[in-house]
Design a protein around this motif. Structure first.
Motif, PDB file in Angstrom:
ATOM      1  N   THR A 121       0.831  -1.215   0.000  1.00 43.82           N
ATOM      2  CA  THR A 121       0.000   0.000   0.000  1.00 43.82           C
ATOM      3  C   THR A 121       0.859   1.255   0.000  1.00 43.82           C
ATOM      4  O   THR A 121       0.602   2.205  -0.745  1.00 43.82           O
ATOM      5  CB  THR A 121      -0.928   0.017   1.229  1.00 43.82           C
ATOM      6  N   ILE A 122       1.900   1.253   0.822  1.00 41.84           N
ATOM      7  CA  ILE A 122       2.762   2.428   0.936  1.00 41.84           C
ATOM      8  C   ILE A 122       3.645   2.602  -0.294  1.00 41.84           C
ATOM      9  O   ILE A 122       3.861   3.709  -0.780  1.00 41.84           O
ATOM     10  CB  ILE A 122       3.637   2.328   2.204  1.00 41.84           C
ATOM     11  N   GLY A 123       4.149   1.487  -0.791  1.00 41.63           N
ATOM     12  CA  GLY A 123       5.155   1.563  -1.841  1.00 41.63           C
ATOM     13  C   GLY A 123       4.632   1.767  -3.247  1.00 41.63           C
ATOM     14  O   GLY A 123       5.400   2.113  -4.146  1.00 41.63           O
ATOM     15  N   LYS A 124       3.328   1.575  -3.477  1.00 39.54           N
ATOM     16  CA  LYS A 124       2.836   1.684  -4.852  1.00 39.54           C
ATOM     17  C   LYS A 124       2.856   3.129  -5.340  1.00 39.54           C
ATOM     18  O   LYS A 124       2.783   4.078  -4.554  1.00 39.54           O
ATOM     19  CB  LYS A 124       1.423   1.120  -4.952  1.00 39.54           C
ATOM     20  N   THR A 125       2.968   3.285  -6.638  1.00 45.64           N
ATOM     21  CA  THR A 125       2.993   4.622  -7.244  1.00 45.64           C
ATOM     22  C   THR A 125       1.608   5.254  -7.143  1.00 45.64           C
ATOM     23  O   THR A 125       0.601   4.606  -7.416  1.00 45.64           O
ATOM     24  CB  THR A 125       3.393   4.530  -8.725  1.00 45.64           C
ATOM     25  N   GLY A 126       1.567   6.505  -6.746  1.00 50.58           N
ATOM     26  CA  GLY A 126       0.292   7.192  -6.612  1.00 50.58           C
ATOM     27  C   GLY A 126      -0.431   7.296  -7.945  1.00 50.58           C
ATOM     28  O   GLY A 126       0.176   7.601  -8.969  1.00 50.58           O
ATOM     29  N   LYS A 127      -1.730   7.015  -7.956  1.00 53.03           N
ATOM     30  CA  LYS A 127      -2.500   7.060  -9.192  1.00 53.03           C
ATOM     31  C   LYS A 127      -3.683   7.999  -9.013  1.00 53.03           C
ATOM     32  O   LYS A 127      -4.687   7.644  -8.391  1.00 53.03           O
ATOM     33  CB  LYS A 127      -2.966   5.646  -9.561  1.00 53.03           C
ATOM     34  N   LEU A 128      -3.548   9.194  -9.536  1.00 56.89           N
ATOM     35  CA  LEU A 128      -4.622  10.189  -9.489  1.00 56.89           C
ATOM     36  C   LEU A 128      -5.352  10.169 -10.820  1.00 56.89           C
ATOM     37  O   LEU A 128      -4.727  10.244 -11.878  1.00 56.89           O
ATOM     38  CB  LEU A 128      -4.048  11.579  -9.220  1.00 56.89           C
ATOM     39  N   GLU A 129      -6.687  10.081 -10.756  1.00 54.94           N
ATOM     40  CA  GLU A 129      -7.473  10.030 -11.988  1.00 54.94           C
ATOM     41  C   GLU A 129      -8.737  10.863 -11.856  1.00 54.94           C
ATOM     42  O   GLU A 129      -9.390  10.862 -10.810  1.00 54.94           O
ATOM     43  CB  GLU A 129      -7.869   8.586 -12.315  1.00 54.94           C
ATOM     44  N   PHE A 130      -9.063  11.578 -12.951  1.00 58.77           N
ATOM     45  CA  PHE A 130     -10.345  12.268 -13.081  1.00 58.77           C
ATOM     46  C   PHE A 130     -11.201  11.392 -13.998  1.00 58.77           C
ATOM     47  O   PHE A 130     -10.807  11.109 -15.132  1.00 58.77           O
ATOM     48  CB  PHE A 130     -10.163  13.642 -13.724  1.00 58.77           C
ATOM     49  N   LYS A 131     -12.368  10.960 -13.516  1.00 57.03           N
ATOM     50  CA  LYS A 131     -13.221  10.066 -14.303  1.00 57.03           C
ATOM     51  C   LYS A 131     -14.573  10.718 -14.572  1.00 57.03           C
ATOM     52  O   LYS A 131     -15.175  11.321 -13.682  1.00 57.03           O
ATOM     53  CB  LYS A 131     -13.433   8.737 -13.581  1.00 57.03           C
ATOM     54  N   GLY A 132     -15.038  10.537 -15.806  1.00 57.59           N
ATOM     55  CA  GLY A 132     -16.345  11.049 -16.172  1.00 57.59           C
ATOM     56  C   GLY A 132     -17.443  10.126 -15.678  1.00 57.59           C
ATOM     57  O   GLY A 132     -17.169   9.036 -15.161  1.00 57.59           O
ATOM     58  N   PRO A 133     -18.701  10.524 -15.859  1.00 57.86           N
ATOM     59  CA  PRO A 133     -19.826   9.685 -15.414  1.00 57.86           C
ATOM     60  C   PRO A 133     -19.894   8.352 -16.153  1.00 57.86           C
ATOM     61  O   PRO A 133     -20.543   7.416 -15.690  1.00 57.86           O
ATOM     62  CB  PRO A 133     -21.060  10.548 -15.703  1.00 57.86           C
ATOM     63  N   ASP A 134     -19.205   8.238 -17.305  1.00 61.39           N
ATOM     64  CA  ASP A 134     -19.170   6.978 -18.045  1.00 61.39           C
ATOM     65  C   ASP A 134     -18.067   6.043 -17.547  1.00 61.39           C
ATOM     66  O   ASP A 134     -17.908   4.927 -18.058  1.00 61.39           O
ATOM     67  CB  ASP A 134     -18.981   7.235 -19.540  1.00 61.39           C
ATOM     68  N   GLY A 141      -2.588  12.198 -12.930  1.00 62.83           N
ATOM     69  CA  GLY A 141      -1.739  13.087 -12.141  1.00 62.83           C
ATOM     70  C   GLY A 141      -0.721  13.851 -12.966  1.00 62.83           C
ATOM     71  O   GLY A 141      -0.330  14.963 -12.604  1.00 62.83           O
ATOM     72  N   THR A 142      -0.314  13.281 -14.103  1.00 64.08           N
ATOM     73  CA  THR A 142       0.689  13.952 -14.950  1.00 64.08           C
ATOM     74  C   THR A 142       0.121  15.189 -15.644  1.00 64.08           C
ATOM     75  O   THR A 142       0.874  16.007 -16.169  1.00 64.08           O
ATOM     76  CB  THR A 142       1.216  12.972 -16.014  1.00 64.08           C
ATOM     77  N   ASP A 143      -1.217  15.324 -15.661  1.00 63.47           N
ATOM     78  CA  ASP A 143      -1.841  16.489 -16.303  1.00 63.47           C
ATOM     79  C   ASP A 143      -1.984  17.677 -15.348  1.00 63.47           C
ATOM     80  O   ASP A 143      -2.353  18.777 -15.777  1.00 63.47           O
ATOM     81  CB  ASP A 143      -3.233  16.114 -16.823  1.00 63.47           C
ATOM     82  N   ILE A 185     -12.980  12.623  -8.834  1.00 67.22           N
ATOM     83  CA  ILE A 185     -11.517  12.610  -8.704  1.00 67.22           C
ATOM     84  C   ILE A 185     -11.143  11.475  -7.752  1.00 67.22           C
ATOM     85  O   ILE A 185     -11.638  11.414  -6.625  1.00 67.22           O
ATOM     86  CB  ILE A 185     -10.993  13.949  -8.171  1.00 67.22           C
ATOM     87  N   TYR A 186     -10.270  10.591  -8.213  1.00 66.13           N
ATOM     88  CA  TYR A 186      -9.866   9.421  -7.428  1.00 66.13           C
ATOM     89  C   TYR A 186      -8.368   9.454  -7.147  1.00 66.13           C
ATOM     90  O   TYR A 186      -7.582   9.858  -8.007  1.00 66.13           O
ATOM     91  CB  TYR A 186     -10.186   8.121  -8.180  1.00 66.13           C
ATOM     92  N   MET A 187      -7.992   9.008  -5.969  1.00 67.97           N
ATOM     93  CA  MET A 187      -6.590   8.754  -5.649  1.00 67.97           C
ATOM     94  C   MET A 187      -6.489   7.295  -5.217  1.00 67.97           C
ATOM     95  O   MET A 187      -7.121   6.891  -4.232  1.00 67.97           O
ATOM     96  CB  MET A 187      -6.098   9.680  -4.526  1.00 67.97           C
ATOM     97  N   ASP A 188      -5.716   6.520  -5.969  1.00 64.71           N
ATOM     98  CA  ASP A 188      -5.559   5.092  -5.686  1.00 64.71           C
ATOM     99  C   ASP A 188      -6.917   4.397  -5.559  1.00 64.71           C
ATOM    100  O   ASP A 188      -7.169   3.630  -4.629  1.00 64.71           O
ATOM    101  CB  ASP A 188      -4.748   4.878  -4.398  1.00 64.71           C
ATOM    102  N   ASP A 189      -7.821   4.713  -6.489  1.00 66.24           N
ATOM    103  CA  ASP A 189      -9.157   4.115  -6.569  1.00 66.24           C
ATOM    104  C   ASP A 189     -10.081   4.505  -5.424  1.00 66.24           C
ATOM    105  O   ASP A 189     -11.174   3.946  -5.285  1.00 66.24           O
ATOM    106  CB  ASP A 189      -9.063   2.576  -6.646  1.00 66.24           C
TER     107      ASP A 189
END
Length: 420
Positions: A121-134, A141-143, A185-189
């Motif tokens: 859990t600690i070591g995984k790369t952070g995954k930030l995602e913006f998701k639409g209603p679909d 995160g790179t954006d 907006i999600y961080m690590d799901d």
């Protein structure tokens, strides 16, 4: 005749006030240590349930992570926010994620014993995602270029979002497509926030509302910004405290504390008699007050914290000893009991403040420079010292004066002084 009636009335009032004070202290102590099952439909929990227990008292996992490379303070703080959300996404666990040194982060998770799960859990790369209603990913995160929190013109907590050029174009298309719909907006799901698109955003600058407080908005902004952090974490220290060891430590510590405090109460009662009894009542109130403060500020109690607490009990007794010895000196000079009490408290004040203030300064230094258990020791020490000064100078004095007015302490022999 009137003077006699006045003295009798004062004695009666003082006796009633004293009994009320003792009853109040007794009820608080009972509620704190045993609790009440039903008070007007509510359950009063004992301190054992309301005070957070540290890793060494209930077992768990402690990890020291190091960020590779040079990082600034903002990057470190955002990384702490990200790790906090990973190890405690619901916000209900008694986890501790705090800075240690220049580029290290200490993570403590009481009650958790799955070491592989924690490290993954600690070591995984952070995954930030913006998701639409679909459900499709709009941004990652790179954006993200920047995110910050502030209060808008109406005083509402707001997150200001700034996107990179490529992200701005993707976001413009998404806000046009999903106008008046939600983009999550999600961080690590784990969903961070789920705002509604109220306008088409083409300039790469957006605002996110809906946070209840500025603190919440700041936390969310830091996590959004941390989604693009190019940091690498490495576990440089890892330890597991077994559940058996942790569960055994608490009852043994409580037993040791109870024995120590009982011996102190007994000493004060035997050596100072009547005044010692007043000091004992004040000391019991002090113990309840300190533990109640730990519960109120949601402090995490550790073995070292218990040691700091017991040290402050000794210092609280020391303050009473200083006061009583000063009173005895005044009585030896021929002063009345009332005048000796006033003079004793006044002359002992400087000694009490000098000794306690120097200890508070040392505790502040330990808290700022120390880590983990050292911080716990320093925090309990600071809280205990401040409250010990209060109880010694106010509660003990209040009870001692009542004891004189109701005739419980009415002779110099009650202070161990014999006059010829």
């Amino acid at each position: 005749m009137r003077n006699s009636k006045s003295k009798k009335s004062q004695k009666t009032n003082s006796t009633i006030l004293f009994l009320v004070a003792v009853l109040a202290v007794g009820l608080l102590a009972y509620a704190g240590f045993f609790g009440f099952k039903n008070v007007f439909g509510y359950r009063v929990k004992p301190f054992t349930e309301t005070i957070n227990k540290g890793l060494d008292l209930q077992g768990g996992i402690s990890v020291l992570e190091e960020i590779k490379g040079n990082v600034d303070n903002d990057t470190l703080e955002r990384t702490i926010e990200m790790l906090s959300m990973r190890v405690n996404p619901e916000g209900v666990k008694e986890t501790t994620v705090q800075r240690e040194g220049k580029n290290r982060i200490r993570i403590e998770i009481p009650g958790e014993f799955n070491s592989k799960k924690v490290l993954d859990t600690i070591g995984k790369t952070g995954k930030l995602e913006f998701k639409g209603p679909d459900g499709n990913v709009i941004l990652t995160g790179t954006d993200i270029k920047d995110a910050s929190a502030y209060l808008d013109d109406m005083g509402s907590p707001t997150i200001g979002l700034e996107l990179k050029e490529a992200g701005a174009k993707k976001f413009a298309d998404a806000t046009s497509k999903f106008l008046n719909q939600r983009i999550a907006i999600y961080m690590d799901d784990e969903m961070l926030t789920n705002p509604t698109v109220s306008a088409v955003i083409t300039n790469g600058k957006a605002t996110i509302t809906g946070s209840e407080t500025l603190e919440e908005a700041s936390r969310q902004a830091n996590i959004i910004k941390s989604g693009a952090l190019p940091v690498t974490l490495e576990a440089v220290e890892f330890k597991t405290v077994g559940a058996t060891l942790g569960s055994n430590a608490l009852p043994l510590s409580m037993k040791a504390g109870a024995v120590g405090i009982s011996l102190v109460l007994l000493f004060m009662l035997i050596y100072y008699r009547g005044p010692g009894l007043m000091a004992d009542i004040a000391l019991i109130f002090y113990v309840v007050l300190v533990l109640g403060t730990f519960s109120a500020v949601k402090a995490t109690l550790t073995l070292s914290g218990i040691a700091g607490f017991l040290l402050t009990v000794g210092m609280a007794v020391d303050a009473n000893v200083l006061i009583f010895e000063r009173i005895k000196e005044e009585l030896k000079l021929g002063k009345s009991i009332r005048n000796a009490i006033d003079a004793g408290f006044g002359k002992a004040l400087s000694s009490i403040l000098d000794s306690n203030i120097t200890t508070i300064i040392a505790a502040i230094i330990l808290y700022n420079l120390g880590s983990g258990s050292v911080k716990g020791f320093a925090l309990t020490l600071m809280i205990g010292i401040v409250l010990s000064i209060f109880t010694a100078l106010t509660i003990t004095r209040f009870l001692l004066k009542l004891s004189v007015e109701m005739g419980l302490v009415n002779s110099t022999s009650h202070f161990g002084i014999k006059r010829g």
